[in-house]
Design a protein around this motif. Structure first.
Motif, PDB file in Angstrom:
ATOM      1  N   SER A   1     -20.255 -48.305  27.337  1.00 42.35           N
ATOM      2  CA  SER A   1     -19.285 -49.272  27.977  1.00 42.35           C
ATOM      3  C   SER A   1     -20.011 -50.617  28.314  1.00 42.35           C
ATOM      4  CB  SER A   1     -18.686 -48.535  29.099  1.00 42.35           C
ATOM      5  OG  SER A   1     -17.798 -49.384  29.676  1.00 42.35           O
ATOM      6  N   ARG A   2     -19.491 -51.660  28.132  1.00 43.77           N
ATOM      7  CA  ARG A   2     -19.987 -52.939  28.832  1.00 43.77           C
ATOM      8  C   ARG A   2     -19.800 -52.829  30.244  1.00 43.77           C
ATOM      9  NH1 ARG A   2     -17.850 -58.510  26.313  1.00 43.77           N
ATOM     10  NH2 ARG A   2     -18.911 -57.341  24.644  1.00 43.77           N
ATOM     11  N   ASN A   3     -18.401 -52.182  30.699  1.00 43.44           N
ATOM     12  CA  ASN A   3     -18.495 -52.073  32.077  1.00 43.44           C
ATOM     13  C   ASN A   3     -19.358 -51.447  32.722  1.00 43.44           C
ATOM     14  OD1 ASN A   3     -16.216 -53.681  31.618  1.00 43.44           O
ATOM     15  ND2 ASN A   3     -14.623 -51.774  31.538  1.00 43.44           N
ATOM     16  N   PHE A   4     -20.005 -50.507  32.253  1.00 48.46           N
ATOM     17  CA  PHE A   4     -20.927 -49.628  32.795  1.00 48.46           C
ATOM     18  C   PHE A   4     -22.098 -50.280  33.401  1.00 48.46           C
ATOM     19  CE2 PHE A   4     -24.970 -47.374  32.506  1.00 48.46           C
ATOM     20  CZ  PHE A   4     -24.873 -46.304  33.249  1.00 48.46           C
ATOM     21  N   TYR A   5     -22.522 -51.202  32.419  1.00 47.79           N
ATOM     22  CA  TYR A   5     -23.766 -51.819  32.631  1.00 47.79           C
ATOM     23  C   TYR A   5     -23.443 -52.934  33.568  1.00 47.79           C
ATOM     24  CZ  TYR A   5     -26.285 -49.431  28.931  1.00 47.79           C
ATOM     25  OH  TYR A   5     -26.872 -48.344  28.317  1.00 47.79           O
ATOM     26  N   GLN A   6     -22.358 -53.433  33.624  1.00 45.05           N
ATOM     27  CA  GLN A   6     -21.975 -54.595  34.583  1.00 45.05           C
ATOM     28  C   GLN A   6     -21.980 -53.937  35.972  1.00 45.05           C
ATOM     29  OE1 GLN A   6     -18.308 -55.973  33.121  1.00 45.05           O
ATOM     30  NE2 GLN A   6     -19.050 -57.552  31.862  1.00 45.05           N
ATOM     31  N   GLU A   7     -21.330 -52.687  36.075  1.00 43.68           N
ATOM     32  CA  GLU A   7     -21.448 -52.051  37.157  1.00 43.68           C
ATOM     33  C   GLU A   7     -22.664 -51.618  37.956  1.00 43.68           C
ATOM     34  OE1 GLU A   7     -18.809 -48.307  39.507  1.00 43.68           O
ATOM     35  OE2 GLU A   7     -18.373 -48.934  37.494  1.00 43.68           O
ATOM     36  N   ALA A   8     -23.468 -51.049  37.083  1.00 44.09           N
ATOM     37  CA  ALA A   8     -24.750 -50.659  37.291  1.00 44.09           C
ATOM     38  C   ALA A   8     -25.656 -51.692  37.954  1.00 44.09           C
ATOM     39  CB  ALA A   8     -25.500 -49.898  36.169  1.00 44.09           C
ATOM     40  N   ARG A   9     -25.815 -52.776  36.925  1.00 45.35           N
ATOM     41  CA  ARG A   9     -26.663 -53.861  37.362  1.00 45.35           C
ATOM     42  C   ARG A   9     -26.072 -54.558  38.890  1.00 45.35           C
ATOM     43  NH1 ARG A   9     -25.670 -55.453  31.648  1.00 45.35           N
ATOM     44  NH2 ARG A   9     -27.933 -55.004  30.560  1.00 45.35           N
ATOM     45  N   LYS A  10     -24.836 -54.510  39.127  1.00 48.58           N
ATOM     46  CA  LYS A  10     -24.201 -55.274  40.416  1.00 48.58           C
ATOM     47  C   LYS A  10     -24.701 -54.434  41.198  1.00 48.58           C
ATOM     48  CE  LYS A  10     -19.775 -56.715  42.424  1.00 48.58           C
ATOM     49  NZ  LYS A  10     -19.738 -55.760  43.436  1.00 48.58           N
TER      50      LYS A  10
ATOM     51  N   LYS B   1     -23.963 -36.146  35.364  1.00 49.05           N
ATOM     52  CA  LYS B   1     -23.400 -35.823  33.894  1.00 49.05           C
ATOM     53  C   LYS B   1     -22.099 -36.257  33.931  1.00 49.05           C
ATOM     54  CE  LYS B   1     -23.833 -31.451  32.847  1.00 49.05           C
ATOM     55  NZ  LYS B   1     -23.672 -29.822  32.996  1.00 49.05           N
ATOM     56  N   SER B   2     -21.345 -36.427  35.304  1.00 50.45           N
ATOM     57  CA  SER B   2     -20.049 -36.807  35.139  1.00 50.45           C
ATOM     58  C   SER B   2     -19.862 -38.408  34.897  1.00 50.45           C
ATOM     59  CB  SER B   2     -19.301 -36.759  36.744  1.00 50.45           C
ATOM     60  OG  SER B   2     -18.008 -37.575  36.661  1.00 50.45           O
ATOM     61  N   VAL B   3     -20.893 -39.016  35.384  1.00 51.26           N
ATOM     62  CA  VAL B   3     -20.986 -40.616  34.982  1.00 51.26           C
ATOM     63  C   VAL B   3     -21.220 -40.852  33.719  1.00 51.26           C
ATOM     64  CG1 VAL B   3     -22.398 -42.870  35.577  1.00 51.26           C
ATOM     65  CG2 VAL B   3     -21.426 -41.180  37.440  1.00 51.26           C
ATOM     66  N   ILE B   4     -22.200 -40.264  32.982  1.00 52.86           N
ATOM     67  CA  ILE B   4     -22.652 -40.613  31.610  1.00 52.86           C
ATOM     68  C   ILE B   4     -21.521 -40.168  30.736  1.00 52.86           C
ATOM     69  CG2 ILE B   4     -25.036 -40.406  32.162  1.00 52.86           C
ATOM     70  CD1 ILE B   4     -25.402 -37.660  31.255  1.00 52.86           C
ATOM     71  N   LYS B   5     -20.659 -38.966  31.195  1.00 52.47           N
ATOM     72  CA  LYS B   5     -19.604 -38.763  30.233  1.00 52.47           C
ATOM     73  C   LYS B   5     -18.502 -39.779  30.583  1.00 52.47           C
ATOM     74  CE  LYS B   5     -16.274 -34.726  29.547  1.00 52.47           C
ATOM     75  NZ  LYS B   5     -15.854 -33.536  29.786  1.00 52.47           N
ATOM     76  N   LYS B   6     -18.323 -40.136  31.680  1.00 56.71           N
ATOM     77  CA  LYS B   6     -17.137 -41.010  31.908  1.00 56.71           C
ATOM     78  C   LYS B   6     -17.370 -42.264  31.084  1.00 56.71           C
ATOM     79  CE  LYS B   6     -15.102 -43.784  35.847  1.00 56.71           C
ATOM     80  NZ  LYS B   6     -15.189 -43.809  37.188  1.00 56.71           N
ATOM     81  N   TYR B   7     -18.495 -43.012  31.108  1.00 57.26           N
ATOM     82  CA  TYR B   7     -18.778 -44.272  30.453  1.00 57.26           C
ATOM     83  C   TYR B   7     -19.107 -43.943  29.062  1.00 57.26           C
ATOM     84  CZ  TYR B   7     -18.325 -46.467  35.169  1.00 57.26           C
ATOM     85  OH  TYR B   7     -17.969 -46.982  36.338  1.00 57.26           O
ATOM     86  N   GLY B   8     -19.165 -42.946  28.759  1.00 57.88           N
ATOM     87  CA  GLY B   8     -19.538 -42.747  27.198  1.00 57.88           C
ATOM     88  C   GLY B   8     -20.813 -42.842  26.785  1.00 57.88           C
TER      89      GLY B   8
ATOM     90  N   GLY C   1     -32.999 -42.683  30.334  1.00 57.93           N
ATOM     91  CA  GLY C   1     -34.105 -43.535  30.537  1.00 57.93           C
ATOM     92  C   GLY C   1     -33.816 -44.915  29.688  1.00 57.93           C
ATOM     93  N   GLN C   2     -33.103 -44.732  28.530  1.00 55.21           N
ATOM     94  CA  GLN C   2     -32.670 -45.950  27.684  1.00 55.21           C
ATOM     95  C   GLN C   2     -31.819 -46.722  28.273  1.00 55.21           C
ATOM     96  OE1 GLN C   2     -31.337 -43.985  24.326  1.00 55.21           O
ATOM     97  NE2 GLN C   2     -33.285 -43.750  23.311  1.00 55.21           N
ATOM     98  N   ALA C   3     -30.428 -46.323  29.180  1.00 52.10           N
ATOM     99  CA  ALA C   3     -29.732 -46.938  29.953  1.00 52.10           C
ATOM    100  C   ALA C   3     -30.559 -47.578  31.139  1.00 52.10           C
ATOM    101  CB  ALA C   3     -28.547 -45.857  30.518  1.00 52.10           C
ATOM    102  N   ALA C   4     -31.284 -46.913  31.636  1.00 55.61           N
ATOM    103  CA  ALA C   4     -32.119 -47.477  32.966  1.00 55.61           C
ATOM    104  C   ALA C   4     -33.050 -48.777  32.657  1.00 55.61           C
ATOM    105  CB  ALA C   4     -33.104 -46.333  33.435  1.00 55.61           C
ATOM    106  N   ALA C   5     -33.683 -48.600  31.254  1.00 54.20           N
ATOM    107  CA  ALA C   5     -34.583 -49.742  30.874  1.00 54.20           C
ATOM    108  C   ALA C   5     -33.376 -50.971  30.681  1.00 54.20           C
ATOM    109  CB  ALA C   5     -35.074 -49.371  29.316  1.00 54.20           C
ATOM    110  N   LYS C   6     -32.258 -50.729  30.283  1.00 56.20           N
ATOM    111  CA  LYS C   6     -31.349 -52.016  30.035  1.00 56.20           C
ATOM    112  C   LYS C   6     -30.942 -52.559  31.409  1.00 56.20           C
ATOM    113  CE  LYS C   6     -29.671 -50.670  25.365  1.00 56.20           C
ATOM    114  NZ  LYS C   6     -28.180 -50.205  25.112  1.00 56.20           N
ATOM    115  N   THR C   7     -31.125 -51.913  32.396  1.00 56.28           N
ATOM    116  CA  THR C   7     -30.916 -52.381  33.676  1.00 56.28           C
ATOM    117  C   THR C   7     -32.096 -52.761  34.455  1.00 56.28           C
ATOM    118  OG1 THR C   7     -30.814 -50.113  34.751  1.00 56.28           O
ATOM    119  CG2 THR C   7     -28.802 -51.279  34.023  1.00 56.28           C
ATOM    120  N   GLY C   8     -33.359 -52.692  33.934  1.00 58.63           N
ATOM    121  CA  GLY C   8     -34.452 -53.243  34.358  1.00 58.63           C
ATOM    122  C   GLY C   8     -35.058 -52.031  35.410  1.00 58.63           C
ATOM    123  N   LEU C   9     -34.632 -50.945  35.498  1.00 59.54           N
ATOM    124  CA  LEU C   9     -34.986 -49.886  36.467  1.00 59.54           C
ATOM    125  C   LEU C   9     -35.578 -48.803  35.870  1.00 59.54           C
ATOM    126  CD1 LEU C   9     -31.700 -49.720  38.590  1.00 59.54           C
ATOM    127  CD2 LEU C   9     -34.003 -50.697  39.342  1.00 59.54           C
ATOM    128  N   GLU C  10     -36.355 -48.061  36.715  1.00 58.76           N
ATOM    129  CA  GLU C  10     -37.118 -46.889  35.998  1.00 58.76           C
ATOM    130  C   GLU C  10     -36.063 -45.688  36.260  1.00 58.76           C
ATOM    131  OE1 GLU C  10     -37.809 -48.519  38.815  1.00 58.76           O
ATOM    132  OE2 GLU C  10     -40.013 -48.441  39.310  1.00 58.76           O
TER     133      GLU C  10
END
Length: 213
Positions: A2-11, A148-155, A176-185
């Motif tokens: 979800s694009r919304n996930f990355y927007q929310e995580a980066r914010k 687990k709830s978050v990674i399932k909710k956002y697909g 780890g792959q999702a973290a890299a896209k937000t610039g975090l460990e």
């Protein structure tokens, strides 16, 4: 994903940059007191993080952390952590088995985790990862029900019902792959996932991130 996930995580990361930087420093500094952190992670399963943090301080202040017997530690832990008798036994065994300097010499965080799971009774994949993250190894994820709830909710992934070693490592790779896209460990990104599931609203999430350990 979800694009919304990355927007929310980066914010969330941007709004709490100073807190996340402080957490990095705190975790790295914990290598000076590795056994304290190990005991904290032995106490946390199915228990309140804040109560367990207080319990470690109490054990230390009473001189029980390094020298207390199982009965004395169990009495001090009662009401602060579930299964206090078992966890007192885990702490006593960890005193004998754990060698912080030897652990740091093991090459690779994954190998360190395997050693901990094999040698420290009471530590599973999640608890060993929690300990390693808390002493400054950020290439692991603490995969609990919130994460687990978050990674399932956002697909991001569909977690299996049983969290085997193979499944844990699969989900950890996804995180780890999702973290890299937000610039975090991975281990720092994990804090965001916990906050995203446990709380709503920028203020409450910021408060939770400061309190997380």
């Amino acid at each position: 994903m979800s694009r919304n996930f990355y927007q929310e995580a980066r914010k969330l990361a941007a709004e709490n940059r100073k807190t996340l930087d402080a957490k990095r420093r705190e975790f790295k500094n914990n290598r000076k007191r590795m056994f304290d952190e190990l005991v904290f992670c032995l106490l946390t399963p199915q228990s309140s993080m804040l109560k367990c943090k207080h319990a470690v301080c109490q054990l230390k202040n009473k001189g029980l952390l390094q020298k207390g017997n199982k009965k004395g530690m169990a009495a001090a832990l009662k009401g602060k952590t579930r299964f206090h008798n078992n966890k007192a036994r885990y702490v006593a065994l960890a005193r004998v088995k754990f060698d912080g300097r030897a652990l740091l010499k093991i090459r690779g965080t994954g190998q360190k985790r395997e050693w901990l799971v094999k040698n420290i009774e009471g530590l599973g994949q999640k608890e060993a990862s929690h300990f390693l993250r808390n002493i400054g190894f950020f290439d692991v994820a603490i995969i609990d029900r919130h994460v687990k709830s978050v990674i399932k909710k956002y697909g991001l992934a569909k977690p299996a019902k049983t969290l085997t070693k193979k499944e844990y490592e699969r989900l950890e790779k996804v995180i780890g792959q999702a973290a890299a896209k937000t610039g975090l460990e991975t281990g720092i990104f994990d804090l965001l996932l916990f906050a995203m599931d446990a709380e709503t609203g920028a203020k409450r999430r910021a408060e939770l991130l400061k309190a997380l350990k």
